[in-house]
Design a protein around this motif. Sequence first.
Motif: not given
Length: 121
Positions: A56-83
């Motif tokens: 099998s080459n099918i793996h369990e994944r999680m899809k996370i959806e976030i909508v931001v307006s006041t939080v900078p996208v760059e901050d979210v991307l930093r958290v993605v990279k760090e965690t």
Amino acid sequence: MLGLTKIEIITRPNRFNLFQKELAKIGVSGLTVTKALGTGLEKGFIELYRGTKKESNIHERMKIEIVVSTVPVEDVLRVVKETLRTGEPGDGKVFIYPLTEVVKISTGETGIDALQDKPQK
């Protein structure tokens, strides 16, 4: 009007709790999570089912959806990279979309007002 951005992350589920805690620290409180299955560059695996080998080459994944307006996208991307980043195939992908509008169904509020919680009257 400030920009509205949707950030969609497809990743492994094992680091989600840490990711959610770090998002809260930068002011992201709302998100949608969906269990998913996916395939990509990550290698498959062989499992034994009732004495028969099955690849099998099918793996369990999680899809996370976030909508931001006041939080900078760059901050979210930093958290993605760090965690979420391990440096191995299968860490996932991030998709970023500009949104033209958000409508809160219960009140009819639009834009940033639709994203913010307000006390009920």
